[in-house]
Design a protein around this motif. Structure first.
Motif, PDB file in Angstrom:
ATOM      1  N   VAL A 128      44.504  29.858  37.563  1.00 33.82           N
ATOM      2  CA  VAL A 128      44.583  30.934  38.548  1.00 33.82           C
ATOM      3  C   VAL A 128      43.351  30.857  39.438  1.00 33.82           C
ATOM      4  CG1 VAL A 128      44.655  33.433  38.890  1.00 33.82           C
ATOM      5  CG2 VAL A 128      45.865  32.419  36.956  1.00 33.82           C
ATOM      6  N   PHE A 129      43.541  31.164  40.723  1.00 26.21           N
ATOM      7  CA  PHE A 129      42.415  31.372  41.626  1.00 26.21           C
ATOM      8  C   PHE A 129      42.205  32.882  41.706  1.00 26.21           C
ATOM      9  CE2 PHE A 129      44.181  27.288  42.839  1.00 26.21           C
ATOM     10  CZ  PHE A 129      43.038  26.501  42.969  1.00 26.21           C
ATOM     11  N   PRO A 130      41.346  33.442  40.855  1.00 24.55           N
ATOM     12  CA  PRO A 130      41.317  34.894  40.659  1.00 24.55           C
ATOM     13  C   PRO A 130      40.765  35.694  41.817  1.00 24.55           C
ATOM     14  CG  PRO A 130      39.598  33.854  39.376  1.00 24.55           C
ATOM     15  CD  PRO A 130      40.445  32.755  39.932  1.00 24.55           C
ATOM     16  N   GLU A 131      40.131  35.050  42.814  1.00 22.55           N
ATOM     17  CA  GLU A 131      39.689  35.809  43.974  1.00 22.55           C
ATOM     18  C   GLU A 131      40.886  36.350  44.746  1.00 22.55           C
ATOM     19  OE1 GLU A 131      35.947  33.757  45.887  1.00 22.55           O
ATOM     20  OE2 GLU A 131      37.205  32.263  44.892  1.00 22.55           O
ATOM     21  N   GLY A 132      42.042  35.682  44.598  1.00 22.21           N
ATOM     22  CA  GLY A 132      43.232  36.124  45.294  1.00 22.21           C
ATOM     23  C   GLY A 132      43.255  35.758  46.763  1.00 22.21           C
ATOM     24  N   THR A 133      42.150  35.240  47.290  1.00 17.34           N
ATOM     25  CA  THR A 133      42.074  34.861  48.694  1.00 17.34           C
ATOM     26  C   THR A 133      41.329  33.554  48.825  1.00 17.34           C
ATOM     27  OG1 THR A 133      40.005  36.076  48.988  1.00 17.34           O
ATOM     28  CG2 THR A 133      42.030  37.250  49.521  1.00 17.34           C
ATOM     29  N   ARG A 134      41.547  32.886  49.962  1.00 15.65           N
ATOM     30  CA  ARG A 134      40.785  31.678  50.248  1.00 15.65           C
ATOM     31  C   ARG A 134      39.698  32.046  51.239  1.00 15.65           C
ATOM     32  NH1 ARG A 134      44.646  28.692  52.035  1.00 15.65           N
ATOM     33  NH2 ARG A 134      44.268  28.898  54.252  1.00 15.65           N
ATOM     34  N   GLY A 135      38.452  32.029  50.807  1.00 16.05           N
ATOM     35  CA  GLY A 135      37.355  32.422  51.674  1.00 16.05           C
ATOM     36  C   GLY A 135      36.135  31.547  51.432  1.00 16.05           C
ATOM     37  N   ARG A 136      34.988  32.173  51.173  1.00 12.90           N
ATOM     38  CA  ARG A 136      33.769  31.405  50.966  1.00 12.90           C
ATOM     39  C   ARG A 136      33.807  30.617  49.668  1.00 12.90           C
ATOM     40  NH1 ARG A 136      28.985  33.300  50.218  1.00 12.90           N
ATOM     41  NH2 ARG A 136      27.990  31.596  51.342  1.00 12.90           N
ATOM     42  N   GLY A 137      34.549  31.122  48.682  1.00 10.34           N
ATOM     43  CA  GLY A 137      34.605  30.437  47.403  1.00 10.34           C
ATOM     44  C   GLY A 137      33.478  30.788  46.470  1.00 10.34           C
ATOM     45  N   ASP A 138      32.824  31.932  46.723  1.00  7.69           N
ATOM     46  CA  ASP A 138      31.695  32.309  45.866  1.00  7.69           C
ATOM     47  C   ASP A 138      32.107  33.229  44.725  1.00  7.69           C
ATOM     48  OD1 ASP A 138      32.282  34.494  47.401  1.00  7.69           O
ATOM     49  OD2 ASP A 138      30.242  34.815  48.150  1.00  7.69           O
ATOM     50  N   ALA A 139      33.413  33.536  44.631  1.00  3.81           N
ATOM     51  CA  ALA A 139      33.949  34.369  43.547  1.00  3.81           C
ATOM     52  C   ALA A 139      33.304  35.748  43.513  1.00  3.81           C
ATOM     53  CB  ALA A 139      33.800  33.678  42.196  1.00  3.81           C
ATOM     54  N   ALA A 140      32.961  36.282  44.688  1.00  2.00           N
ATOM     55  CA  ALA A 140      32.335  37.599  44.730  1.00  2.00           C
ATOM     56  C   ALA A 140      33.314  38.705  44.371  1.00  2.00           C
ATOM     57  CB  ALA A 140      31.760  37.854  46.123  1.00  2.00           C
ATOM     58  N   SER A 141      34.593  38.470  44.600  1.00  6.34           N
ATOM     59  CA  SER A 141      35.601  39.459  44.223  1.00  6.34           C
ATOM     60  C   SER A 141      36.633  38.806  43.320  1.00  6.34           C
ATOM     61  CB  SER A 141      36.295  40.027  45.469  1.00  6.34           C
ATOM     62  OG  SER A 141      36.997  39.012  46.151  1.00  6.34           O
ATOM     63  N   VAL A 142      37.037  39.515  42.286  1.00  7.27           N
ATOM     64  CA  VAL A 142      38.036  39.007  41.343  1.00  7.27           C
ATOM     65  C   VAL A 142      39.087  40.082  41.151  1.00  7.27           C
ATOM     66  CG1 VAL A 142      38.482  38.302  38.972  1.00  7.27           C
ATOM     67  CG2 VAL A 142      36.464  37.453  40.150  1.00  7.27           C
ATOM     68  N   ARG A 143      40.323  39.768  41.460  1.00  4.30           N
ATOM     69  CA  ARG A 143      41.389  40.733  41.277  1.00  4.30           C
ATOM     70  C   ARG A 143      41.847  40.713  39.822  1.00  4.30           C
ATOM     71  NH1 ARG A 143      45.199  40.713  46.511  1.00  4.30           N
ATOM     72  NH2 ARG A 143      45.662  42.781  45.650  1.00  4.30           N
ATOM     73  N   SER A 144      42.647  41.700  39.454  1.00  8.42           N
ATOM     74  CA  SER A 144      42.850  41.969  38.031  1.00  8.42           C
ATOM     75  C   SER A 144      43.862  41.074  37.342  1.00  8.42           C
ATOM     76  CB  SER A 144      43.264  43.433  37.833  1.00  8.42           C
ATOM     77  OG  SER A 144      44.499  43.697  38.480  1.00  8.42           O
ATOM     78  N   GLY A 145      44.645  40.261  38.092  1.00 10.37           N
ATOM     79  CA  GLY A 145      45.691  39.465  37.463  1.00 10.37           C
ATOM     80  C   GLY A 145      45.189  38.577  36.350  1.00 10.37           C
ATOM     81  N   ILE A 146      44.113  37.826  36.609  1.00  7.97           N
ATOM     82  CA  ILE A 146      43.638  36.888  35.588  1.00  7.97           C
ATOM     83  C   ILE A 146      43.043  37.632  34.399  1.00  7.97           C
ATOM     84  CG2 ILE A 146      41.348  36.585  36.616  1.00  7.97           C
ATOM     85  CD1 ILE A 146      41.560  33.618  35.662  1.00  7.97           C
ATOM     86  N   ALA A 147      42.413  38.775  34.656  1.00  8.74           N
ATOM     87  CA  ALA A 147      41.867  39.560  33.546  1.00  8.74           C
ATOM     88  C   ALA A 147      42.994  40.054  32.647  1.00  8.74           C
ATOM     89  CB  ALA A 147      41.046  40.731  34.086  1.00  8.74           C
ATOM     90  N   TRP A 148      44.092  40.490  33.258  1.00 10.62           N
ATOM     91  CA  TRP A 148      45.246  40.937  32.487  1.00 10.62           C
ATOM     92  C   TRP A 148      45.810  39.791  31.656  1.00 10.62           C
ATOM     93  CZ3 TRP A 148      50.506  39.706  32.502  1.00 10.62           C
ATOM     94  CH2 TRP A 148      51.344  40.623  31.861  1.00 10.62           C
ATOM     95  N   ILE A 149      45.929  38.611  32.273  1.00 11.37           N
ATOM     96  CA  ILE A 149      46.438  37.439  31.543  1.00 11.37           C
ATOM     97  C   ILE A 149      45.525  37.111  30.368  1.00 11.37           C
ATOM     98  CG2 ILE A 149      46.861  34.960  31.702  1.00 11.37           C
ATOM     99  CD1 ILE A 149      47.634  35.430  34.651  1.00 11.37           C
TER     100      ILE A 149
END
Length: 254
Positions: A128-149
């Protein structure tokens, strides 16, 4: 591990097993078209379930990571890649042969996430790419899908830093120049667990923060190790993992 071939999973079923030729194509892109190196492959468990959590800065992160993972893996891919133009439909067909899982990024796609759980329950690898978006790639934001998995499956999470495909000053949707040096760094696995008696909402929030800290820390360490710079543009919606309800967490309540 037995997987059904060549069909989009439905109702949370197992995806098709990646054909060997699809891994070959991924490796050709990674090592033939581009000059990819892999660091930390020894950190990936050789057997049993494993969940890859990767940063996302380039349109090529997914296909290239599929080619360099030490084990074949099933990644969540936005559903738009499977429909539309003839080219998209061909790409979608190839993605299904590679065992990838379409996800509807406009909602919390329970079926797609359940398919990931099915892969992990069968002892396989998923990504999973847990940021949910393609941006800087610094993983500053992580959405909850991967945490739930991770909470649902109990699978170890391996952070992955995808570096070099998108550099400062380059258009964010550009394809990296042929033969550019790309680097994929696999970090040490970590566990995401729910403490007994902790409400689901609290457990999910804690898991999201744990994944964010682990992945962003791994990306930072990998940048320092390799000397590669991240791009400086804004995020572009790429995956859109839906937010999962807190009562989906095992034993959790709102």
């Amino acid at each position: 591990m037995t997987l059904r071939p060549h069909r989009a999973p439905s109702g949370g079923s197992l995806p098709g097993e990646p054909f060997a030729w699809t891994r070959g194509v991924g490796k050709l892109f990674a090592h033939g078209v581009w000059n990819s190196r892999v660091l930390g492959a020894e950190n990936v468990p050789r057997t049993g379930p494993v969940l890859f959590a990767a940063n996302h800065a380039s349109i090529m992160d997914g296909p290239l990571l599929f080619g360099v993972t030490p084990r074949p893996a099933h990644f969540l891919v936005k559903s738009e890649m499977f429909t539309g133009s003839p080219l998209n439909r061909f790409v979608g067909w190839a993605l299904l042969q590679a065992g990838q899982i379409p996800i509807d990024r406009t909602r919390g796609d329970r079926d797609a996430l359940q398919s990931v759980l099915a892969v992990l329950a069968a002892g396989g690898a998923a990504g999973v790419f847990p940021e949910g978006t393609r941006g800087r790639g610094d993983a500053a934001s992580v959405r909850s899908g991967i945490a739930w998995i991770a909470l649902q499956s109990g699978a170890p999470v391996v952070p992955v830093a995808c570096l070099g495909a998108h550099l400062p000053g380059e258009p964010r949707r550009s394809v990296p120049p042929v033969r550019r040096r790309l680097t994929f760094c696999f970090g040490e696995p970590f566990a995401v667990v729910k403490e007994p008696g902790v409400p689901g909402r609290v457990a999910l929030a804690a898991a999201v923060e744990q994944v964010r800290v682990k992945l962003s820390g791994h990306v930072l360490d990998s940048l320092q190790r390799t000397g590669i710079q991240l791009p400086d543009d804004d995020a572009a919606d790429e995956l859109g993992l839906g937010e999962m309800a807190s009562d989906d967490v095992p034993g959790g309540t709102r």
